[in-house]
Structures are given as structure tokens and as C-alpha cells.
Motif scaffolding. Structure first.
Motif, short mmCIF file in Angstrom:
data_model
loop_
_atom_site.label_atom_id
_atom_site.label_comp_id
_atom_site.label_asym_id
_atom_site.label_seq_id
_atom_site.Cartn_x
_atom_site.Cartn_y
_atom_site.Cartn_z
N LYS A 56 -0.71 3.75 -7.09
CA LYS A 56 -0.13 2.39 -7.22
C LYS A 56 0.24 2.04 -5.87
O LYS A 56 0.12 0.82 -5.39
CB LYS A 56 1.06 2.64 -7.88
N ILE A 57 1.01 2.89 -4.97
CA ILE A 57 1.41 2.39 -3.66
C ILE A 57 -0.07 2.35 -2.80
O ILE A 57 0.02 1.49 -2.00
CB ILE A 57 2.29 3.60 -2.92
N PHE A 58 -1.14 3.29 -2.90
CA PHE A 58 -2.17 3.05 -2.32
C PHE A 58 -3.32 2.91 -2.98
O PHE A 58 -4.11 4.08 -3.30
CB PHE A 58 -2.21 4.29 -1.08
N PRO A 59 -3.68 1.83 -3.33
CA PRO A 59 -4.92 1.78 -4.54
C PRO A 59 -6.21 2.17 -3.90
O PRO A 59 -7.24 2.78 -4.69
CB PRO A 59 -4.99 0.12 -4.85
N ASP A 60 -6.51 2.39 -2.49
CA ASP A 60 -7.71 2.65 -1.94
C ASP A 60 -7.65 4.10 -1.57
O ASP A 60 -8.69 4.83 -1.13
CB ASP A 60 -7.98 1.99 -0.66
N GLY A 61 -6.58 4.85 -1.88
CA GLY A 61 -6.17 6.26 -1.62
C GLY A 61 -5.75 6.57 -0.33
O GLY A 61 -5.33 5.41 0.42
N VAL A 62 -5.29 7.82 0.04
CA VAL A 62 -4.73 8.22 1.25
C VAL A 62 -5.88 8.77 2.24
O VAL A 62 -6.61 9.42 1.79
CB VAL A 62 -3.55 9.15 1.06
N ASP A 63 -5.54 8.68 3.48
CA ASP A 63 -6.46 8.95 4.50
C ASP A 63 -6.37 10.42 4.78
O ASP A 63 -7.40 11.32 4.95
CB ASP A 63 -6.68 8.29 5.79
N VAL A 64 -5.16 10.99 5.04
CA VAL A 64 -4.73 12.26 5.14
C VAL A 64 -3.63 12.83 4.41
O VAL A 64 -2.72 12.25 3.89
CB VAL A 64 -4.17 12.37 6.86
N VAL A 65 -3.83 14.08 4.08
CA VAL A 65 -2.94 14.66 3.21
C VAL A 65 -2.49 16.06 3.93
O VAL A 65 -3.23 16.83 4.26
CB VAL A 65 -3.49 15.32 1.78
N VAL A 66 -1.02 16.27 4.16
CA VAL A 66 -0.59 17.25 4.84
C VAL A 66 -0.01 18.21 3.79
O VAL A 66 0.98 17.84 3.00
CB VAL A 66 0.47 16.85 5.91
N GLU A 67 -0.76 19.05 3.35
CA GLU A 67 -0.56 20.10 2.17
C GLU A 67 -0.19 21.20 2.57
O GLU A 67 -0.47 22.26 3.16
CB GLU A 67 -1.87 20.05 1.72
N VAL A 68 1.15 21.67 1.78
CA VAL A 68 1.85 22.78 1.68
C VAL A 68 1.61 23.67 0.66
O VAL A 68 1.50 24.98 0.62
CB VAL A 68 3.31 22.71 1.96
#
Length: 340
Positions: free
Chosen positions: A217-229
């Protein structure tokens, strides 16, 4: 001088306070009077070294990679460093027996970085593992950038998993400084407040809402980078929110050592899965990260303390075992040891 040492792998109880001779720097080394030592998860994992009662890599080990202090002696071949200079330390115990949990530490010059301006020793001690890991996670995308600076991530959407952790905190601050729009996931209202204080534009509590739907909902086109733990736990979520040509940068194995990767959706998205181990980052990339992190420090973009979203938990040197226990038990914030 006082030092915390261990000679057998095991739990925090193997850490002992001892008196050791003052170390002398070699020609290409500096000696630092340690003011603050920091504890990272990799420090207690290194102390265990595969299980209790095993031999350590060296006859005796001083733990902890990160710290900050003042140079008090320099080797004959050293240029660009001088006595009295304030510095932060990285990888002090990497393939070496002497970390920062001691009053003085001798290190090669490339393990010592000038601490900008009036930045505190507390801040300096938090930079090594967390900030360099965060920088790497934000600069491995196929479309760049390779460096961070104001505007470098303008127009990019960044998801930071676990925004209340030390690496997550640094990732939020660095991404925000570089111009990204940042969303982070947390597990409680307390952690949500900390992530917001760090500068996250959006905070999603994954225990009370469907995080993937909220992020979309915040980013309808998706996120470019995921910083994942937690790549195992978040694999399905990351697939659901990643933008085409996006990158999932994984720096820890919280939640499990094995991950099932759905190939077709990630193939179709031209997704990049990047694994990060700060100690083996390519030399050129690490040099760039150090420079960019110092620029962020000088700009006031990296901060510590509860008001900045990273509570500090302090222990004296003689309670280093308790400091390790706190990190191993998952305390929220950054654990520091007052040495000087």
C-alpha cells in the motif's frame, strides 16, 4: 593493563578479567587507549567457536571487534596518525587474538579510522560492524549506487527488516541521509517508536498487521532494496514486495539457516539475492564504506541513544560477560563496555 580474556570456547563464563603487559606497536601499527568497546552478535558467536570446551584459535583471546578511543603511540612507519587523535576501530579481533575489551589495543593502521568532529566515543564504537554492514546492503543493487551521499538513493524505496536492531538502525539512518524513502518492519510498539526516532518514514508492526499488504500500500510498485536480517522468516514477504530488478541484501540468519527460494517469481523480477558478511567485503568496497560512513557521521546523520532510536546499555569492563549475555539474549539497543 586490564584486559578481558578467554582461552577456551564456551559461554560468557569463560570471560575473565586479567592483568596483561602493555602492548607495544610495531612499525606499521598504532596503539589505542580504548574508551568504549562494543559487543556485536558475531563477538559472542566467535567466543563459542563451534561449542563449549573447544580450543580457541589462539592460546588466549581478547573479545570484541568494535570500539573507539585515543591513539597514544604510533609505529615508526605510520603516517597520517598521531598521538592524541580520536579514532574508531574495526575488526580488531578478526583473525587476531586482541580485540577491544582491554585498556590498550595495538592494531594495524587500516583497522583504525579518525573519528570526525565532536562525534562521541559511544557513536564511534557502534560504527564498525553495524554501519559498514548497512552501507554494503544499500550499495549492492545492480543499478547502484556504489557510494552513499545525500541524493544517492533519491527516488528509491528501501525496506529495512528489524529497524530497531543495530544494523537496522544504521540502515535507516544511512538510507534516509542518502535520500531514500524508508519503510521498516518491527515486532512491537516499543520498537516502532525507536525505528521512527531513527528516521524511518513508515513503520509496520508485522505482529499486528499483514506486513506485505501494508508495504504494498505504501509502495504499490514495490521496494528497490530490502535490508534483511531474517531471510528465512521473511522469504515470502520479500517476494511479495520486491520491485522489478530489486535487491534483497541478507546479512544475518535470524530465524533459521535454510531458505526456500521461489525461482520463477524472482527470475521474472530479475531479482538479486546478495549475501553480506562484513568481514569479507571486497577491500575497495570497504574503503568506500568507511569514507561514506565517516561523511555521514560528520554530517550528523548517524546517531546513538534512545532519542535517536538506539538505546545504549552500558557495562564496566569487569562485567564484559554480562554484556555478552545481554547481546546473546537479544536486548533491544546497543551494548557498550566502558573501558577508559
Amino acid at each position: 593493563m586490564k584486559a578481558v580474556v578467554y582461552s577456551r570456547a564456551g559461554g560468557p563464563e569463560v570471560l575473565q578479567l586479567a592483568e596483561r603487559p602493555m602492548p607495544e606497536p610495531g612499525p606499521s601499527e598504532v596503539r589505542v587507549k580504548v574508551k568504549v568497546s562494543a559487543v556485536n552478535p558475531s563477538d559472542w558467536k566467535a567466543r563459542q567457536e563451534g561449542g563449549p570446551h573447544r580450543n580457541t584459535s589462539f592460546p588466549e583471546v581478547v573479545p570484541n571487534q568494535d570500539g573507539a578511543g585515543i591513539i597514544d603511540a604510533v609505529g615508526s612507519d605510520i603516517r597520517g596518525y598521531e598521538e592524541g587523535q580520536r579514532v574508531w576501530l574495526l575488526e580488531a579481533a578478526r583473525q587476531r587474538p586482541t580485540g577491544t575489551a582491554q585498556e590498550y589495543v595495538v592494531l594495524p593502521a587500516n583497522h583504525v579510522v579518525p573519528l570526525p568532529g565532536r562525534a562521541s566515543f559511544d557513536l564511534g564504537a557502534t560504527l564498525g560492524v553495524p554501519a559498514l554492514t548497512a552501507h554494503r546492503a544499500l550499495t549492492v543493487a545492480d543499478q547502484g549506487p556504489a557510494r552513499l551521499a545525500p541524493g544517492a538513493l533519491s527516488g528509491r524505496a528501501v525496506l529495512v527488516a528489524g529497524g530497531a536492531g543495530a544494523v537496522g538502525h544504521a540502515a535507516i539512518e544511512l538510507a534516509q541521509w542518502a535520500g531514500a524513502e524508508v519503510v521498516t518492519t518491527v515486532s512491537s510498539d516499543e520498537k516502532a517508536k525507536l525505528a521512527g526516532a531513527a528516521g524511518a518514514h513508515h513503520v509496520v508492526n508485522y505482529r499486528t498487521t499483514n506486513a506485505a499488504n501494508a508495504i504494498r500500500k505504501i509502495f504499490p510498485d514495490g521496494v528497490d532494496v530490502v535490508v534483511e536480517v531474517s531471510p528465512t522468516a521473511n522469504a515470502e514477504q520479500n517476494q511479495a514486495v520486491l520491485a522489478p530488478n530489486g535487491t534483497i541484501a541478507m546479512y544475518a540468519n535470524n530465524g533459521g539457516d535454510a531458505m526456500t527460494v521461489p525461482l520463477r517469481p524472482l527470475l521474472a523480477a530479475n531479482a538479486r539475492l546478495q549475501f553480506i558478511w562484513v568481514y569479507t567485503i571486497p577491500k575497495a568496497a570497504k574503503t568506500q564504506a568507511i569514507e561514506d560512513v565517516n561523511a555521514a557521521v560528520a554530517a550528523g546523520a548517524l546517531r546513538v541513544g534512545e532519542a535517536a532510536g538506539l538505546p545504549l546499555h552500558r557495562f564496566p569492563l569487569e562485567r564484559t560477560a554480562d554484556a555478552h549475555t545481554a547481546v546473546e539474549s537479544g536486548v533491544v539497543g546497543k551494548v557498550l563496555i566502558d573501558v577508559g
